[in-house]
Design a protein around this motif. Sequence first.
Motif, PDB file in Angstrom:
ATOM      1  N   THR A  10       0.861  -1.186   0.000  1.00 17.98           N
ATOM      2  CA  THR A  10       0.000   0.000   0.000  1.00 17.98           C
ATOM      3  C   THR A  10       0.895   1.233   0.000  1.00 17.98           C
ATOM      4  OG1 THR A  10      -0.070   0.188   2.407  1.00 17.98           O
ATOM      5  CG2 THR A  10      -1.726  -1.245   1.384  1.00 17.98           C
ATOM      6  N   PRO A  11       0.334   2.416  -0.148  1.00 18.59           N
ATOM      7  CA  PRO A  11       1.164   3.627  -0.060  1.00 18.59           C
ATOM      8  C   PRO A  11       1.866   3.752   1.297  1.00 18.59           C
ATOM      9  CG  PRO A  11      -0.929   4.155  -1.075  1.00 18.59           C
ATOM     10  CD  PRO A  11      -1.033   2.734  -0.591  1.00 18.59           C
ATOM     11  N   GLU A  12       1.294   3.158   2.332  1.00 16.51           N
ATOM     12  CA  GLU A  12       1.890   3.223   3.674  1.00 16.51           C
ATOM     13  C   GLU A  12       3.018   2.207   3.866  1.00 16.51           C
ATOM     14  OE1 GLU A  12      -1.629   2.848   3.335  1.00 16.51           O
ATOM     15  OE2 GLU A  12      -1.752   5.025   3.298  1.00 16.51           O
ATOM     16  N   GLY A  13       3.123   1.221   2.992  1.00 15.04           N
ATOM     17  CA  GLY A  13       4.167   0.208   3.113  1.00 15.04           C
ATOM     18  C   GLY A  13       3.625  -1.188   2.897  1.00 15.04           C
ATOM     19  N   GLU A  14       4.396  -2.166   3.344  1.00 13.21           N
ATOM     20  CA  GLU A  14       4.061  -3.576   3.145  1.00 13.21           C
ATOM     21  C   GLU A  14       3.514  -4.170   4.440  1.00 13.21           C
ATOM     22  OE1 GLU A  14       6.898  -6.254   0.889  1.00 13.21           O
ATOM     23  OE2 GLU A  14       7.146  -7.044   2.910  1.00 13.21           O
ATOM     24  N   ARG A  15       2.421  -4.947   4.327  1.00 15.07           N
ATOM     25  CA  ARG A  15       1.904  -5.616   5.523  1.00 15.07           C
ATOM     26  C   ARG A  15       1.548  -7.059   5.185  1.00 15.07           C
ATOM     27  NH1 ARG A  15      -3.836  -6.083   6.192  1.00 15.07           N
ATOM     28  NH2 ARG A  15      -4.942  -4.876   4.634  1.00 15.07           N
ATOM     29  N   LYS A  16       1.733  -7.921   6.164  1.00 15.03           N
ATOM     30  CA  LYS A  16       1.471  -9.340   5.985  1.00 15.03           C
ATOM     31  C   LYS A  16      -0.035  -9.580   5.971  1.00 15.03           C
ATOM     32  CE  LYS A  16       4.038 -12.022   8.414  1.00 15.03           C
ATOM     33  NZ  LYS A  16       4.617 -12.850   9.473  1.00 15.03           N
ATOM     34  N   LEU A  17      -0.490 -10.338   4.968  1.00 13.24           N
ATOM     35  CA  LEU A  17      -1.905 -10.676   4.857  1.00 13.24           C
ATOM     36  C   LEU A  17      -2.202 -12.061   5.408  1.00 13.24           C
ATOM     37  CD1 LEU A  17      -2.778  -9.566   1.219  1.00 13.24           C
ATOM     38  CD2 LEU A  17      -3.575  -8.534   3.338  1.00 13.24           C
ATOM     39  N   MET A  18      -1.376 -13.032   5.021  1.00 14.43           N
ATOM     40  CA  MET A  18      -1.661 -14.409   5.376  1.00 14.43           C
ATOM     41  C   MET A  18      -0.405 -15.257   5.239  1.00 14.43           C
ATOM     42  SD  MET A  18      -4.437 -16.895   3.494  1.00 14.43           S
ATOM     43  CE  MET A  18      -5.833 -17.087   4.571  1.00 14.43           C
ATOM     44  N   GLU A  19      -0.229 -16.173   6.174  1.00 14.20           N
ATOM     45  CA  GLU A  19       0.894 -17.110   6.113  1.00 14.20           C
ATOM     46  C   GLU A  19       0.415 -18.466   5.609  1.00 14.20           C
ATOM     47  OE1 GLU A  19       2.112 -16.779  10.278  1.00 14.20           O
ATOM     48  OE2 GLU A  19       3.966 -15.880   9.527  1.00 14.20           O
ATOM     49  N   TYR A  20       1.347 -19.287   5.178  1.00 16.56           N
ATOM     50  CA  TYR A  20       1.090 -20.666   4.740  1.00 16.56           C
ATOM     51  C   TYR A  20       0.094 -20.745   3.584  1.00 16.56           C
ATOM     52  CZ  TYR A  20       3.258 -21.244   9.285  1.00 16.56           C
ATOM     53  OH  TYR A  20       4.113 -21.152  10.360  1.00 16.56           O
ATOM     54  N   VAL A  21       0.183 -19.791   2.655  1.00 11.13           N
ATOM     55  CA  VAL A  21      -0.706 -19.764   1.493  1.00 11.13           C
ATOM     56  C   VAL A  21      -0.296 -20.865   0.521  1.00 11.13           C
ATOM     57  CG1 VAL A  21      -1.495 -18.374  -0.466  1.00 11.13           C
ATOM     58  CG2 VAL A  21      -1.105 -17.284   1.757  1.00 11.13           C
ATOM     59  N   VAL A  22      -1.313 -21.632   0.078  1.00 17.76           N
ATOM     60  CA  VAL A  22      -1.055 -22.694  -0.889  1.00 17.76           C
ATOM     61  C   VAL A  22      -1.769 -22.466  -2.219  1.00 17.76           C
ATOM     62  CG1 VAL A  22      -0.502 -24.450   0.827  1.00 17.76           C
ATOM     63  CG2 VAL A  22      -2.869 -24.170   0.112  1.00 17.76           C
ATOM     64  N   ASP A  23      -2.802 -21.595  -2.231  1.00 16.83           N
ATOM     65  CA  ASP A  23      -3.539 -21.298  -3.459  1.00 16.83           C
ATOM     66  C   ASP A  23      -3.824 -19.802  -3.568  1.00 16.83           C
ATOM     67  OD1 ASP A  23      -3.962 -23.921  -4.525  1.00 16.83           O
ATOM     68  OD2 ASP A  23      -5.545 -24.245  -3.040  1.00 16.83           O
ATOM     69  N   VAL A  24      -3.680 -19.288  -4.788  1.00 21.59           N
ATOM     70  CA  VAL A  24      -4.092 -17.922  -5.119  1.00 21.59           C
ATOM     71  C   VAL A  24      -4.943 -18.032  -6.378  1.00 21.59           C
ATOM     72  CG1 VAL A  24      -3.347 -15.603  -5.755  1.00 21.59           C
ATOM     73  CG2 VAL A  24      -1.947 -16.964  -4.195  1.00 21.59           C
ATOM     74  N   VAL A  25      -6.211 -17.618  -6.264  1.00 20.84           N
ATOM     75  CA  VAL A  25      -7.136 -17.732  -7.389  1.00 20.84           C
ATOM     76  C   VAL A  25      -7.722 -16.357  -7.710  1.00 20.84           C
ATOM     77  CG1 VAL A  25      -9.261 -18.821  -8.213  1.00 20.84           C
ATOM     78  CG2 VAL A  25      -7.729 -20.091  -6.696  1.00 20.84           C
ATOM     79  N   PRO A  26      -7.567 -15.893  -8.961  1.00 21.69           N
ATOM     80  CA  PRO A  26      -8.169 -14.611  -9.342  1.00 21.69           C
ATOM     81  C   PRO A  26      -9.688 -14.720  -9.337  1.00 21.69           C
ATOM     82  CG  PRO A  26      -6.630 -15.399 -11.019  1.00 21.69           C
ATOM     83  CD  PRO A  26      -6.813 -16.489 -10.039  1.00 21.69           C
ATOM     84  N   LYS A  27     -10.338 -13.695  -8.811  1.00 23.79           N
ATOM     85  CA  LYS A  27     -11.800 -13.608  -8.805  1.00 23.79           C
ATOM     86  C   LYS A  27     -12.196 -12.405  -9.634  1.00 23.79           C
ATOM     87  CE  LYS A  27     -12.561 -17.028  -5.965  1.00 23.79           C
ATOM     88  NZ  LYS A  27     -13.292 -18.212  -6.377  1.00 23.79           N
ATOM     89  N   ASP A  28     -13.490 -12.118  -9.694  1.00 23.68           N
ATOM     90  CA  ASP A  28     -13.966 -10.974 -10.471  1.00 23.68           C
ATOM     91  C   ASP A  28     -13.693  -9.663  -9.751  1.00 23.68           C
ATOM     92  OD1 ASP A  28     -15.714 -11.588  -8.420  1.00 23.68           O
ATOM     93  OD2 ASP A  28     -17.505 -11.023  -9.530  1.00 23.68           O
ATOM     94  N   ASN A  29     -13.750  -8.578 -10.498  1.00 22.02           N
ATOM     95  CA  ASN A  29     -13.624  -7.209  -9.968  1.00 22.02           C
ATOM     96  C   ASN A  29     -12.330  -6.947  -9.199  1.00 22.02           C
ATOM     97  OD1 ASN A  29     -16.170  -6.537 -11.028  1.00 22.02           O
ATOM     98  ND2 ASN A  29     -17.184  -7.387  -9.240  1.00 22.02           N
ATOM     99  N   GLY A  30     -11.204  -7.484  -9.666  1.00 20.48           N
ATOM    100  CA  GLY A  30      -9.919  -7.173  -9.053  1.00 20.48           C
ATOM    101  C   GLY A  30      -9.707  -7.781  -7.680  1.00 20.48           C
ATOM    102  N   ARG A  31     -10.267  -8.971  -7.455  1.00 19.99           N
ATOM    103  CA  ARG A  31     -10.093  -9.629  -6.169  1.00 19.99           C
ATOM    104  C   ARG A  31      -9.309 -10.926  -6.346  1.00 19.99           C
ATOM    105  NH1 ARG A  31     -15.632 -10.600  -3.663  1.00 19.99           N
ATOM    106  NH2 ARG A  31     -16.036 -11.270  -5.774  1.00 19.99           N
ATOM    107  N   LEU A  32      -8.659 -11.338  -5.274  1.00 15.92           N
ATOM    108  CA  LEU A  32      -7.920 -12.596  -5.240  1.00 15.92           C
ATOM    109  C   LEU A  32      -8.391 -13.407  -4.043  1.00 15.92           C
ATOM    110  CD1 LEU A  32      -4.324 -11.161  -5.768  1.00 15.92           C
ATOM    111  CD2 LEU A  32      -5.687 -12.364  -7.476  1.00 15.92           C
TER     112      LEU A  32
END
Length: 64
Positions: A10-32
């Motif tokens: 973000t403009p404020e910097g980097e922040r952790k969202l989630m650990e141990y991620v095994v899947d990333v799937v694109p969704k509609d309207n710019g979401r993951l």
Amino acid sequence: MCESTAYLITPEGERKLMEYVVDVVPKDNGRLALTDILGEEKIIEGMLKEIRLLEHKIVIENIK
């Protein structure tokens, strides 16, 4: 292990969202959809910026 940690840029910097991620799937309207090794899912608004496989790092950019 092949899990990664997802970070949001973000403009404020980097922040952790989630650990141990095994899947990333694109969704509609710019979401993951991020899913961790235990099956917990988070829907994030953002754009996939890069995946650093050797560092086990997923970088997502805030699109707002």
